[in-house]
Design an enzyme around this catalytic site. Structure first.
Site, short mmCIF file in Angstrom:
data_model
loop_
_atom_site.label_atom_id
_atom_site.label_comp_id
_atom_site.label_asym_id
_atom_site.label_seq_id
_atom_site.Cartn_x
_atom_site.Cartn_y
_atom_site.Cartn_z
N ALA A 111 0.83 -1.21 0.00
CA ALA A 111 0.00 0.00 0.00
C ALA A 111 0.87 1.26 0.00
O ALA A 111 1.93 1.26 0.62
CB ALA A 111 -0.90 -0.02 1.23
N PRO A 112 0.46 2.32 -0.69
CA PRO A 112 -0.81 2.48 -1.42
C PRO A 112 -0.83 1.84 -2.81
O PRO A 112 -1.86 1.86 -3.45
CB PRO A 112 -0.94 4.01 -1.53
CG PRO A 112 0.47 4.50 -1.55
CD PRO A 112 1.25 3.57 -0.67
N GLY A 114 1.75 2.04 -5.57
CA GLY A 114 2.46 2.58 -6.74
C GLY A 114 3.26 1.50 -7.45
O GLY A 114 3.26 1.41 -8.68
N LYS A 115 3.92 0.66 -6.65
CA LYS A 115 4.77 -0.35 -7.28
C LYS A 115 3.91 -1.50 -7.83
O LYS A 115 4.27 -2.10 -8.84
CB LYS A 115 5.82 -0.84 -6.29
CG LYS A 115 6.77 0.30 -5.93
CD LYS A 115 7.88 -0.07 -5.04
CE LYS A 115 8.70 1.16 -4.65
NZ LYS A 115 8.03 2.08 -3.70
N CYS A 231 13.43 3.21 1.60
CA CYS A 231 13.70 4.62 1.28
C CYS A 231 14.45 5.23 2.46
O CYS A 231 14.07 6.27 2.97
CB CYS A 231 12.41 5.37 0.96
SG CYS A 231 11.19 5.32 2.27
C1 LIG Z 1 7.24 1.65 1.98
S1 LIG Z 1 5.60 1.32 2.25
C2 LIG Z 1 5.09 0.58 0.76
C3 LIG Z 1 4.90 1.51 -0.39
C4 LIG Z 1 4.35 0.79 -1.60
N1 LIG Z 1 5.20 -0.32 -1.98
C5 LIG Z 1 4.15 1.68 -2.80
O1 LIG Z 1 4.99 1.69 -3.70
O2 LIG Z 1 3.12 2.36 -2.87
C6 LIG Z 1 5.65 -0.03 3.33
C7 LIG Z 1 4.30 -0.68 3.61
O3 LIG Z 1 4.54 -1.84 4.40
C8 LIG Z 1 3.40 -2.05 5.21
N2 LIG Z 1 3.82 -2.98 6.28
C9 LIG Z 1 4.35 -2.72 7.50
N3 LIG Z 1 4.62 -3.85 8.15
C10 LIG Z 1 4.25 -4.87 7.32
C11 LIG Z 1 4.27 -6.30 7.43
N4 LIG Z 1 4.74 -6.89 8.51
N5 LIG Z 1 3.79 -7.00 6.40
C12 LIG Z 1 3.31 -6.41 5.28
N6 LIG Z 1 3.26 -5.07 5.13
C13 LIG Z 1 3.74 -4.32 6.13
C14 LIG Z 1 3.00 -0.67 5.64
O4 LIG Z 1 1.64 -0.63 5.99
C15 LIG Z 1 3.32 0.15 4.38
O5 LIG Z 1 2.15 0.33 3.62
#
Ligand SMILES: C[S@@+](CC[C@H](N)C(=O)[O-])C[C@H]1O[C@@H](n2cnc3c(N)ncnc32)[C@H](O)[C@@H]1O
Length: 529
Positions: A111-112, A114-115, A231
């Site tokens: 989430a959200p 993009g990838k 990041c």
């Molecule tokens: C860096 S963001 C991802 C951004 C996303 N990949 C994008 O490009 O839009 C990291 C995400 O990991 C989720 N997250 C945190 N702990 C997690 C877990 N144990 N398992 C899966 N997702 C997790 C968070 O809710 C967050 O949305």
């Protein structure tokens, strides 16, 4: 801008002569970007109609820098899902995931989304994307983006990685872990990240990353690829995370990334130092291998701070195909043979060890929401539901765009996997949301419209970027238009569901009756500029 003293001191010590250039980057403007959504359009078509110049982002096929005065979120192209607004460096992990049409891909921390949208484009309408986030609220944006950008072969989950690993061991050709991290690379773009950084030590994230990576290790098929990205700048979350992972998982190797476009190599010496500082263990060979991962520095290229590692799992393609067998037949639209189904369920139970995990406060809260009962998951549609869907397709479509093979409550979906593969998992969307059954009829969803192509529909109302009715349609207005403005196929009468398109990409439905196009564009999505 205000930067935490501990952060500045650590960067000064690590960067040496480069520190000055690094600090200067905080005075420069943050470059923004868009990625053209090739699921729905062609790149040149969009670029030719943008009201501002867009320069290519060197490390992507379809990414472009936008000038500071551009407002890409206030353009009809954004409403049509023709591009995704994305930070330029954030486009690099999926490029390095090297998605091919037909791959089975998992985006574990999505989430959200993009990838995930970028992965969807790489799949070119074939294969499978399972996209997941542990935070229930964040999956709402994920669903919206899968719908808007037309990633119709995606399944959205809200699960713990360990539970997905139990359900899909060694299943995916490509797995992306875009890990939760301390966000140091985003300080310049989002000052709120500074406050978050001060609340939580980098070691908290490093532990979370190890837990997520341990699950990811089980999910990649033999010969498959795992991309890890953050990041942030801290070596605890970057090279050290990878060195610790490689030490625990000798079936994985670093696939070297070419140093081009301003990419800088990983820093094994920083990993070594933080291993000693925290008493962590990793093989020297594993630490050294992180030299072939990359860092994106804001003072060396036009983008924010990122880190990317590409890892390959040992094994051969044939082994992978055998393991994926049960799902593969369903993806091609054929029923599974008994042998293939058995192969699928045997796989599901092969790697069933549970993982303990720790996390920050927010992540622990998300974990608690997972301790409640798991929904029953999708069921097969009954005969009446199938008949109503077929009748709708016959009346309004030139061809059925996808089979409706999954139901949750009264919602019908096209699921790219046999639905039993999802049982016991927290499924947010089991596939492309086609519509709802209400009072004995099938009502198509906005998501259905967004996943269609103009060729699927009997009635189309084609708009261009300068059409007078474009903004009124996006605002939700009823349109008065003559029948001659509709494109009618297969001898269809004007009355009925119409697909409104912008430069051939779907915008939404309308219902035509007596010279009026009743607007079906959902209130929550409307133009509000
Ligand atoms: C860096 S963001 C991802 C951004 C996303 N990949 C994008 O490009 O839009 C990291 C995400 O990991 C989720 N997250 C945190 N702990 C997690 C877990 N144990 N398992 C899966 N997702 C997790 C968070 O809710 C967050 O949305």
């Amino acid at each position: 801008m205000r930067l935490p003293t501990a952060f500045v001191n650590a960067m000064k010590q690590r960067l040496g002569e480069e520190f000055e250039a690094f600090m200067k980057s905080y005075e420069e403007i943050v470059r923004a970007g868009i990625r053209i959504n090739t699921i729905k359009t062609e790149m040149d078509k969009v670029i030719a109609h943008l009201p501002y110049p867009a320069a290519s982002i060197p490390w992507t096929k379809d990414g472009f820098y936008t000038p500071p005065e551009a407002r890409p979120g206030k353009h009809p192209f954004y409403y049509a899902g023709l591009y995704y607004i994305q930070e330029p460096s954030a486009m690099s992990p999926v490029e390095l995931l090297d998605v091919q049409p037909g791959d089975y891909v998992l985006d574990l921390c999505a989430a959200p989304g993009g990838k995930s949208v970028q992965i969807g484009a790489g799949l070119e309408g074939q294969g499978l994307l399972v996209t997941n986030d542990i935070h229930p609220d964040r999956t709402k944006a994920l669903v919206r983006n899968m719908e808007l950008y037309g990633v119709t072969q995606s399944i959205v989950l809200n699960e713990e990685p360990a539970r997905i690993a139990n359900a899909f061991p060694a299943f995916f050709d490509k797995v992306l872990v875009d890990a939760p991290c301390s966000g140091e690379g985003m300080f310049r773009k989002d000052p709120d990240m500074v406050r978050a950084w001060e609340r939580e030590p980098v070691t908290t994230y490093a532990q979370m990353q190890q837990d997520i990576l341990d699950s990811a290790a089980k999910l990649v098929a033999p010969g498959g690829r795992l991309v890890y990205s953050t990041c942030t700048f801290s070596p605890e979350e970057n090279e050290a995370s990878i060195a610790r992972f490689l030490t625990k998982h000798p079936d994985y190797k670093v696939i070297p990334i070419e140093l081009k476009h301003g990419f800088a190599s990983g820093r094994p010496e920083w990993a070594q130092a933080c291993m000693e500082e925290h008493g962590w263990e990793a093989d020297n060979e594993a630490i050294e291998a992180t030299r072939h991962t990359i860092r994106l520095w804001p003072h060396r290229l036009q983008g924010e701070g990122h880190y990317v590692a590409v890892l390959g799992r040992a094994g051969a393609r044939e082994e992978r195909e055998e393991l994926q067998g049960a799902a593969a037949c369903s993806l091609q639209g054929h029923p599974c043979t008994k042998e293939q189904s058995h192969a699928g369920s045997a796989l599901k139970h092969r790697e069933s060890k549970k993982h303990a995990r720790k996390g920050n406060k927010e992540d622990k809260k998300a974990m608690r929401t997972h301790s409640g009962p798991v929904n029953k998951g999708p069921r097969l549609p009954d005969v009446t539901e199938q008949d109503l869907y077929s009748a709708f397709c016959q009346e309004h479509l030139r061809e059925q765009p996808a089979p409706m093979n999954a139901m949750m409550n009264t919602y019908g979906y096209s699921c790219p996997l046999p639905i039993e593969r999802l049982s016991g998992l927290r499924v947010v969307r089991p596939g492309w949301f086609l519509g709802t059954f209400k009072s004995g009829r099938f009502e198509p969803s906005h998501a259905m419209a967004l996943g269609l192509k103009a060729v699927h529909m009997k009635r189309v109302y084609p708009l261009q970027v300068d059409s007078d009715t474009l903004i009124p349609y996006l605002r939700g207005d009823t349109l008065t238009i003559g029948e001659e403005q509709l494109v009618l196929h297969s001898g269809a009468a004007a009355k009925g569901y119409v697909l409104i398109t912008l430069m051939d990409a779907p915008l939404g439905f309308g219902k035509y009756v007596n010279g009026m196009l009743k607007n079906e564009y959902p209130a929550a999505w409307r133009w509000n500029s």
